[in-house]
Structures are given as C-alpha cells and as structure tokens.
Motif scaffolding. Structure first.
Motif, mmCIF file in Angstrom:
data_model
loop_
_atom_site.group_PDB
_atom_site.id
_atom_site.type_symbol
_atom_site.label_atom_id
_atom_site.label_comp_id
_atom_site.label_asym_id
_atom_site.label_seq_id
_atom_site.Cartn_x
_atom_site.Cartn_y
_atom_site.Cartn_z
ATOM 1 N N ASN A 260 -41.643 -125.614 -10.930
ATOM 2 C CA ASN A 260 -41.148 -125.320 -9.591
ATOM 3 C C ASN A 260 -40.092 -124.219 -9.724
ATOM 4 O OD1 ASN A 260 -40.421 -125.337 -6.921
ATOM 5 N ND2 ASN A 260 -39.501 -127.373 -6.933
ATOM 6 N N VAL A 261 -40.416 -123.031 -9.242
ATOM 7 C CA VAL A 261 -39.591 -121.850 -9.497
ATOM 8 C C VAL A 261 -38.760 -121.503 -8.268
ATOM 9 C CG1 VAL A 261 -39.642 -119.405 -10.164
ATOM 10 C CG2 VAL A 261 -41.327 -120.994 -11.116
ATOM 11 N N TYR A 262 -37.513 -121.123 -8.499
ATOM 12 C CA TYR A 262 -36.604 -120.751 -7.417
ATOM 13 C C TYR A 262 -35.522 -119.832 -7.987
ATOM 14 C CZ TYR A 262 -34.166 -124.688 -9.627
ATOM 15 O OH TYR A 262 -33.606 -125.535 -10.545
ATOM 16 N N GLY A 263 -34.767 -119.209 -7.108
ATOM 17 C CA GLY A 263 -33.690 -118.332 -7.535
ATOM 18 C C GLY A 263 -32.339 -119.000 -7.363
ATOM 19 N N VAL A 264 -31.463 -118.804 -8.322
ATOM 20 C CA VAL A 264 -30.124 -119.398 -8.250
ATOM 21 C C VAL A 264 -29.074 -118.298 -8.281
ATOM 22 C CG1 VAL A 264 -30.768 -121.610 -9.285
ATOM 23 C CG2 VAL A 264 -30.084 -119.728 -10.769
ATOM 24 N N GLU A 265 -28.019 -118.496 -7.491
ATOM 25 C CA GLU A 265 -26.902 -117.555 -7.506
ATOM 26 C C GLU A 265 -26.033 -117.809 -8.733
ATOM 27 O OE1 GLU A 265 -24.970 -118.141 -3.759
ATOM 28 O OE2 GLU A 265 -26.184 -116.593 -2.782
ATOM 29 N N LEU A 266 -25.548 -116.721 -9.334
ATOM 30 C CA LEU A 266 -24.733 -116.811 -10.537
ATOM 31 C C LEU A 266 -23.384 -116.138 -10.305
ATOM 32 C CD1 LEU A 266 -27.331 -115.811 -13.284
ATOM 33 C CD2 LEU A 266 -26.767 -118.105 -12.478
ATOM 34 N N PRO A 267 -22.325 -116.657 -10.906
ATOM 35 C CA PRO A 267 -21.033 -115.969 -10.811
ATOM 36 C C PRO A 267 -21.108 -114.568 -11.410
ATOM 37 C CG PRO A 267 -20.786 -118.195 -11.728
ATOM 38 C CD PRO A 267 -22.251 -117.895 -11.695
ATOM 39 N N HIS A 268 -20.517 -113.595 -10.724
ATOM 40 C CA HIS A 268 -20.392 -112.223 -11.229
ATOM 41 C C HIS A 268 -21.739 -111.504 -11.381
ATOM 42 C CE1 HIS A 268 -16.237 -113.282 -12.012
ATOM 43 N NE2 HIS A 268 -16.639 -114.288 -12.756
ATOM 44 N N HIS A 269 -22.757 -111.965 -10.692
ATOM 45 C CA HIS A 269 -24.064 -111.322 -10.750
ATOM 46 C C HIS A 269 -24.617 -111.184 -9.338
ATOM 47 C CE1 HIS A 269 -23.766 -112.452 -14.983
ATOM 48 N NE2 HIS A 269 -24.739 -111.593 -15.229
ATOM 49 N N ASP A 270 -25.304 -110.079 -9.082
ATOM 50 C CA ASP A 270 -25.915 -109.836 -7.794
ATOM 51 C C ASP A 270 -27.308 -110.444 -7.778
ATOM 52 O OD1 ASP A 270 -26.237 -106.853 -5.701
ATOM 53 O OD2 ASP A 270 -26.039 -108.975 -5.232
ATOM 54 N N GLY A 271 -27.796 -110.777 -6.587
ATOM 55 C CA GLY A 271 -29.131 -111.326 -6.461
ATOM 56 C C GLY A 271 -29.184 -112.777 -6.926
ATOM 57 N N ARG A 272 -30.392 -113.218 -7.265
ATOM 58 C CA ARG A 272 -30.614 -114.566 -7.760
ATOM 59 C C ARG A 272 -31.418 -114.511 -9.047
ATOM 60 N NH1 ARG A 272 -29.952 -118.743 -3.752
ATOM 61 N NH2 ARG A 272 -29.386 -117.848 -1.736
ATOM 62 N N ALA A 273 -31.035 -115.311 -10.021
ATOM 63 C CA ALA A 273 -31.746 -115.368 -11.296
ATOM 64 C C ALA A 273 -32.823 -116.443 -11.233
ATOM 65 C CB ALA A 273 -30.767 -115.673 -12.432
ATOM 66 N N GLY A 274 -33.903 -116.227 -11.948
ATOM 67 C CA GLY A 274 -35.001 -117.171 -11.946
ATOM 68 C C GLY A 274 -34.683 -118.451 -12.696
ATOM 69 N N CYS A 275 -34.993 -119.579 -12.064
ATOM 70 C CA CYS A 275 -34.812 -120.885 -12.685
ATOM 71 C C CYS A 275 -36.075 -121.698 -12.437
ATOM 72 C CB CYS A 275 -33.596 -121.606 -12.108
ATOM 73 S SG CYS A 275 -33.177 -123.156 -12.922
ATOM 74 N N VAL A 276 -36.456 -122.520 -13.408
ATOM 75 C CA VAL A 276 -37.654 -123.339 -13.290
ATOM 76 C C VAL A 276 -37.286 -124.807 -13.469
ATOM 77 C CG1 VAL A 276 -40.016 -123.718 -14.066
ATOM 78 C CG2 VAL A 276 -38.968 -121.466 -14.368
ATOM 79 N N ALA A 277 -37.537 -125.600 -12.440
ATOM 80 C CA ALA A 277 -37.480 -127.056 -12.611
ATOM 81 C C ALA A 277 -38.813 -127.430 -13.239
ATOM 82 C CB ALA A 277 -37.284 -127.745 -11.270
ATOM 83 N N ILE A 278 -38.771 -127.856 -14.486
ATOM 84 C CA ILE A 278 -39.975 -127.909 -15.294
ATOM 85 C C ILE A 278 -40.213 -129.306 -15.863
ATOM 86 C CG2 ILE A 278 -38.783 -127.198 -17.427
ATOM 87 C CD1 ILE A 278 -41.213 -125.376 -17.994
ATOM 88 N N VAL A 279 -41.465 -129.701 -15.894
ATOM 89 C CA VAL A 279 -41.867 -130.959 -16.513
ATOM 90 C C VAL A 279 -42.751 -130.627 -17.711
ATOM 91 C CG1 VAL A 279 -43.015 -133.188 -16.207
ATOM 92 C CG2 VAL A 279 -41.830 -132.116 -14.277
ATOM 93 N N PHE A 280 -42.289 -131.024 -18.887
ATOM 94 C CA PHE A 280 -43.061 -130.807 -20.109
ATOM 95 C C PHE A 280 -43.969 -132.000 -20.398
ATOM 96 C CE2 PHE A 280 -41.591 -126.858 -21.810
ATOM 97 C CZ PHE A 280 -40.302 -126.691 -21.343
ATOM 98 N N ALA A 281 -44.946 -131.749 -21.228
ATOM 99 C CA ALA A 281 -45.866 -132.829 -21.617
ATOM 100 C C ALA A 281 -45.148 -133.932 -22.366
ATOM 101 C CB ALA A 281 -47.008 -132.262 -22.464
ATOM 102 N N THR A 282 -44.109 -133.584 -23.101
ATOM 103 C CA THR A 282 -43.251 -134.560 -23.774
ATOM 104 C C THR A 282 -41.894 -134.550 -23.102
ATOM 105 O OG1 THR A 282 -42.615 -132.885 -25.401
ATOM 106 C CG2 THR A 282 -44.443 -134.348 -25.985
ATOM 107 N N PRO A 283 -41.206 -135.694 -23.048
ATOM 108 C CA PRO A 283 -39.954 -135.776 -22.280
ATOM 109 C C PRO A 283 -38.910 -134.745 -22.679
ATOM 110 C CG PRO A 283 -40.718 -137.961 -22.924
ATOM 111 C CD PRO A 283 -41.600 -136.988 -23.621
ATOM 112 N N THR A 284 -38.742 -134.525 -23.997
ATOM 113 C CA THR A 284 -37.750 -133.562 -24.468
ATOM 114 C C THR A 284 -38.440 -132.513 -25.322
ATOM 115 O OG1 THR A 284 -36.030 -135.255 -24.476
ATOM 116 C CG2 THR A 284 -35.599 -133.241 -25.732
ATOM 117 N N PRO A 285 -38.463 -131.259 -24.882
ATOM 118 C CA PRO A 285 -39.146 -130.218 -25.662
ATOM 119 C C PRO A 285 -38.386 -129.905 -26.945
ATOM 120 C CG PRO A 285 -37.942 -129.234 -23.862
ATOM 121 C CD PRO A 285 -37.809 -130.719 -23.683
ATOM 122 N N ASP A 286 -39.135 -129.671 -28.038
ATOM 123 C CA ASP A 286 -38.465 -129.270 -29.275
ATOM 124 C C ASP A 286 -38.339 -127.756 -29.327
ATOM 125 O OD1 ASP A 286 -40.960 -128.246 -30.049
ATOM 126 O OD2 ASP A 286 -41.482 -130.058 -31.178
ATOM 127 N N ALA A 287 -37.678 -127.263 -30.369
ATOM 128 C CA ALA A 287 -37.375 -125.833 -30.466
ATOM 129 C C ALA A 287 -38.636 -124.984 -30.480
ATOM 130 C CB ALA A 287 -36.534 -125.570 -31.714
#
Length: 635
Positions: free
Chosen positions: A523-550
């Motif tokens: 689920n992709v959306y833009g988030v406002e960041l301090p000291h930055h113009d516009g919105r940066a991309g953020c993904v609310a993401i569900v992986f196949a495993t609960p905690t993704p490894d490196a």
C-alpha cells in the motif's frame, strides 16, 4: 487651511499611489495585459502568415542583422549564435529526412538528457515539419515501452547516456522491435550530421492545420500509473513563452539559465521558447546539482534562473561556495535579477531570496496539459508563497475563465448542490479544486488533451458545473483564493504525490513492489518529511514472512531500483502484520491514516520501519528520526 507645500505633497502622492498599486495589484493588471496581448498578437500574426511553427522565429533571428551573431544557446562551455543554431537545425532536419525518412507530420521520440544536441534535434524536426515526443530519460521498463507506444513514433533517437540498465534496455528494444527503430546518437552519428549539408525545405512542409495543432508531445504522470502524452499546441507554446518572457522582463542581452529537464514544459516551453521569442540566450545545465548550479550561472553570466521548489531548498541549505584564492563567499557573485519557476515554498522563499540577493521571484502555476496558468511577480514579502496574484481588472477576467469548487471530504469528488445538481463555488480562503472554463461545444479549442487517448482526455473534463451542459477542465489540484486576489496551492487530489519535482503514481509503485516474490501486499502513499519538499514514497508492506531478513530487504531494494525511475523508488517501508488491514469493505486500500502517522517511530503503532540507505533498506528508528528532524539528512 493653507495647502501643503510641494516637497510634502509629492512624496505623499507617490506613497499613496504605491500603496494603492500594491493593494489593488495594479502592476499585475498591466503585466496580465502585456502577457496576454503579446501572446495573442504572436498567434494572430503567425496564423495570418501561415507560419505557426517557432522554426520561423529562429529563422527570423538568424537572418536579422541585430540577432544573427548574438548568442542563443550555451552549454558546457560551448556557445552557438542564432545563425549557428539555425544552421544546425537545418543539418539535423536534413539528416533525419534523408537518412531516416522522417516526413512532415511524423512524430519522433527524443530520449535525451539536457544538451545542445537535444535542442538541435528538436528544431531540426520542426524544420522539416515533424514533431518531437520528449521522453523522460529516467524511464525504463514498462513505463518507457508504454510512452514510446503512445507516441506512435516509429523512430526514437537516444542519448548514449540513457542506454542501459536505467534506460533503454535490451528488453525494451525487444518489446518494440517491430514498431520502433532505435538510433543511439553517438559520436559517429554526430560526425555524420556535421558533414550533412543543411537544406531548407519549402514552407509547405511546415504548414500547420490549426493553431491548436500538435507542436510537441510532453508526458505527464497521472493517477493511472503510466505516463500520458499531453498535446502541446502551438498556441500553448506562444502563451508559455509570453508568460515567461514578459513576466521576467526578458530582453536581448539576457541569459536564461535552466538545469531543469528539457523533457518538461517548464524548461522547454517557458525556457528555450521564451528566450527564442525575446531574442535572448538560453543557457542549459545537463542536470541540476548544488555543486555546479552557481558555477554555471556565473560562467554563463545568467541574468534569469529557473527553479522548482526543491531546487531552491537544496541551494539554500548547501554550504557556501568560496573563491579558492581569496576565500570570498560567492553566493552573491552573479548578475541574476529574477528567479522564475514553480513550487517555491513559503519557508524557503525569503531565505533563498536573501541569501543569493535575488531581486524578483516570478512564481507560476500551470500544468503541461492545462489551458490556464497563474503567476505571482514578487519583489517583497507581500505575496510570499502565492502561486497566483491578480489585480482588480484581471481578476474579473480570471473569475470568468476559472473557478475553485468545493470537494467532498469523503470522496474528493465535486460537491454538488442537492437541489440544482450543480457544483458549489468555493468562497475566499476555502480550499477546492481549481477548474478552467472550456467552450462547451468545442473543448479542443482550449484543451487538446492526451494524444490518441480520448478516455484520458474526457476524464479531465467536468460537465454541468455552474450551468447545465457547460464544460470545465479539472486540474486535480486543490487551491485557495484569498480576498486580495492571491492564490495558494494546497495539495493534489487523490493518491499521486510529488517528489523530486516529479508526480509519482502510487498504483505504478505498488505494482512493481508487489511483483517481488517476498511481498504479499503493498500500500503506497507519500509522507511529509522535515526539511524536505514534496512527499517521499512509503510502503505499508506485508511480507511472506513476519520479519524480513537482510537478504529480502536487499533483494527488494534491487528489485524496485531496476523497475522504477529513481524518483519513484520508495524511501521508506512500514512492515504491517496482516493482508487487508488497511482495506475498506469494498476492498479499497485506505491511506489517509498512514499519511497522517508518517514515519515517526512513536506514531506507527509498533510497526517496524526501514529506510533506503546506501542502496539497501535498513532499520529506521528514533535516532534516524531525530537526525531527519534536525536537518542532518538529505534524501
């Protein structure tokens, strides 16, 4: 009572006149008249002489004694006069015509970084009656294939710098091998063109069917996830050039510097074409960089510079440049009098203007496909942050040609009166969608829409707004208009967010993120960041495993880097627990709560956060958040 002496009355009269002018924006009324009159005269003259193509403007300057030897194009230490640029345009046009069979009316894709060659190809195509399609050189994969297909071009001329992993790949070539011929414009081909004798074809090949006919295809990102080619008409170019030239007071002897991409209308229509109309010079930087921006401005002796909002922010926070011999700070060592562009935020406006001693800001608001634009010429703090500003007289005209309507907070669709079914005009300081009036029986007269895409074109037209059957262009932008005639930008409607001066489609990003084998939902959306113009991309993401490894995080970073333009690669991941947690009953993903919570670790309800750092997604926690808040991180 005795009359006041002249030494007293004259200053009072001058001060009163200045106050009334500022309060009523009378100077903006005069500017409005200059811009619209200049554009109208140029179009009428061109139509009457059947010389709508701006090739004829270049030709006129190249043949006139006062401008033939004057510089027109400056790039990386090279300078070309009007006469030399005209000669190059004829060479390139002749080469395209004889070597590749390009004919009048053909569309040719130009996939190039900023360069002198870009301009020569562009005007070379106009010289033979063909039309360029400006391709965003950041595109690759599906968006690039789609852009080329939508253009109908059978020939694509490529900058060697855009061939490879982040541009025209072998896969892209295979997808289009039966439809498009790819020509990489390397040194050998440049030599071939230089050896070509330029031939001026008869005027008949440059005949234009209408003043609203196609001049350039320039792509814009919509909410569909794929770029759409907007038809930029000859009239629109004349209007854009007039807006920029008259708005900045551009004249012969001026040098307009831009490092914005020429595939955007800002640099091409409001930059190159404006300088051409004014008989001035256009100075081009290959790419924007805080390390080279002011060096090039000084080297090319620019008097006008172009920006986007983030450009000014980056320049303002960059460390000062000093003379290596004397140690003198060089921030104000230039002859720039005007900075023009769009998206200059209020919190940067005054800082930028003061640090670099810029006398005038010319902020404008427009879209490539839009039939209307606004502007704010500002020398002080009176209209700081406004994207438009109108006086008493010009406001009457603008109120007739444009409007702001209220939107439903729940659906972001126009709010309609329950009795009449018509839209509701926003009052002063009420945010709403900005609309532009179209002729109801011939919308193409003012809005030419998207090339060969009637559905996308129709989606931008709203009917029954203030009267049954009327037609208006939907900007997709939420603006506010105050009591003094100043217009302010609020936000974009829908899911599209803006980052690095580009519109990013959440649908496109979600599709590419979701195609990774370890991802179950994105689920992709833009988030406002301090000291930055516009919105940066953020993904609310569900992986196949609960905690993704490196290894999974590294693989995902490589995956999106290969498939998305750099500006669209999501910078943040928010790992959520279950599929469908953000879904409504109709299976639509909700984004507003996620946007509001942003990436503050204390507000994400225990979800793990990661950020793209060094090409890999790494944990993002309170320490990283504090660094971002403190302005110690530049993304």
């Amino acid at each position: 009572m005795a009359p006041l002496p002249l030494p007293v009355t004259i200053p009072l009269a001058v001060a009163s006149a200045a106050y009334l002018s500022a309060r009523l924006s009378l100077a903006h009324d005069l500017l409005f008249l200059r811009i619209t009159t200049a554009a109208l005269i140029s179009v009428v003259r061109a139509v009457r002489t059947n010389k709508l193509s701006l090739f004829y403007v270049l030709e006129a300057h190249a043949r006139h004694a006062s401008t033939a030897a004057a510089p027109f194009l400056l790039f990386e230490g090279k300078s070309y006069t009007y006469a030399e640029t005209y000669a190059r345009a004829l060479q390139y046009g002749t080469w395209l015509h004889t070597r590749h069979g390009v004919r009048a009316g053909d569309v040719v894709a130009v996939d190039f970084q900023n360069s002198d060659t870009f301009v020569f190809l562009w005007f070379g195509l106009w010289a033979i009656g063909a039309r360029p399609a400006f391709i965003n050189y950041n595109l690759t994969g599906t968006p690039l294939v789609h852009s080329l297909r939508e253009s109908s071009a059978r020939l694509a001329v490529l900058d060697p710098r855009v061939v490879g992993a982040h541009g025209v790949t072998d896969e892209v070539r295979r997808e289009l091998e039966s439809a498009v011929e790819f020509v990489v414009f390397d040194g050998a081909l440049e030599g071939e063109v230089n050896a070509t004798v330029g031939v001026r074809l008869p005027d008949e090949v440059r005949a234009v069917e209408s003043h609203v006919g196609l001049a350039i295809l320039i792509y814009t990102s919509g909410t569909t996830g794929l770029p759409k080619p907007a038809v930029v008409s000859w009239t629109k170019i004349y209007m854009a050039a007039s807006l920029s030239a008259k708005g900045t007071g551009m004249k012969k002897g001026d040098v307009f510097y831009t490092s914005m991409p020429l595939y955007h209308s800002s640099a091409s229509c409001l930059g190159v074409c404006a300088a051409l109309q004014a008989g001035a010079a256009i100075a081009i930087g290959r790419k924007f960089s805080t390390k080279t921006f002011w060096k090039e401005v000084r080297a090319m002796d620019a008097s006008i510079i172009q920006y986007v909002g983030e450009t000014c922010r980056y320049l303002t926070v960059a460390p000062p440049e000093t003379d290596p011999t004397t140690g003198e700070v060089l921030d104000r060592k230039h002859r720039v009098r005007v900075a023009m562009g769009n998206g200059l935020r209020p919190d940067v406006w005054a800082k930028f203007k003061d640090r670099f001693n810029i006398d005038t800001i010319f902020e404008f608001y427009a879209a490539t496909e839009a039939p209307v634009g606004t502007w704010n010429l500002s020398r002080n703090a009176h209209a700081l942050g406004a994207i438009g500003r109108y006086g008493l007289l010009s406001r009457l005209f603008v109120n007739h040609r444009s409007a702001i309507i209220l939107l439903s907070p729940a659906t972001s669709q126009p709010l309609r009166d329950a009795k009449t079914g018509l839209c509701i005009r926003a009052g002063p300081n009420q945010p709403g969608e900005f609309l532009a009036r179209l002729p109801s029986d011939d919308t193409n007269a003012r809005f030419q829409g998207y090339y060969h895409n009637a559905a996308a074109t129709d989606s931008k037209i709203l009917r029954d707004v203030f009267a049954k059957g009327d037609a208006w262009f939907r900007s997709g932008d939420i603006l506010t208009w105050d009591d003094d005639g100043k217009i302010y930008f609020s936000d974009r409607i829908g899911d599209t967010y803006r980052w690095k001066s580009e519109n990013v489609s959440t649908a496109e990003v979600a599709q590419e993120v979701g195609s990774h084998p370890a991802v179950r939902e994105a689920n992709v959306y833009g988030v406002e960041l301090p000291h930055h113009d516009g919105r940066a991309g953020c993904v609310a993401i569900v992986f196949a495993t609960p905690t993704p490894d490196a290894s999974v995080l590294k693989s995902l970073a490589e995956h999106v880097d290969e498939r998305l333009p750099r500006y669209a690669v999501p910078l943040f991941l928010r790992v959520v627990k279950e599929v469908g947690m953000q879904s409504t009953g109709t299976m639509k993903l909700q984004k507003q709560a996620l946007r509001d919570q942003g990436i503050d670790p204390e507000r994400v309800q225990g979800d793990e956060l990661f950020w793209l750092n060094g090409g890999v997604y790494k944990p993002f926690g309170p320490a990283q958040w504090r660094a971002l808040q403190g302005g110690r991180v530049k993304l």
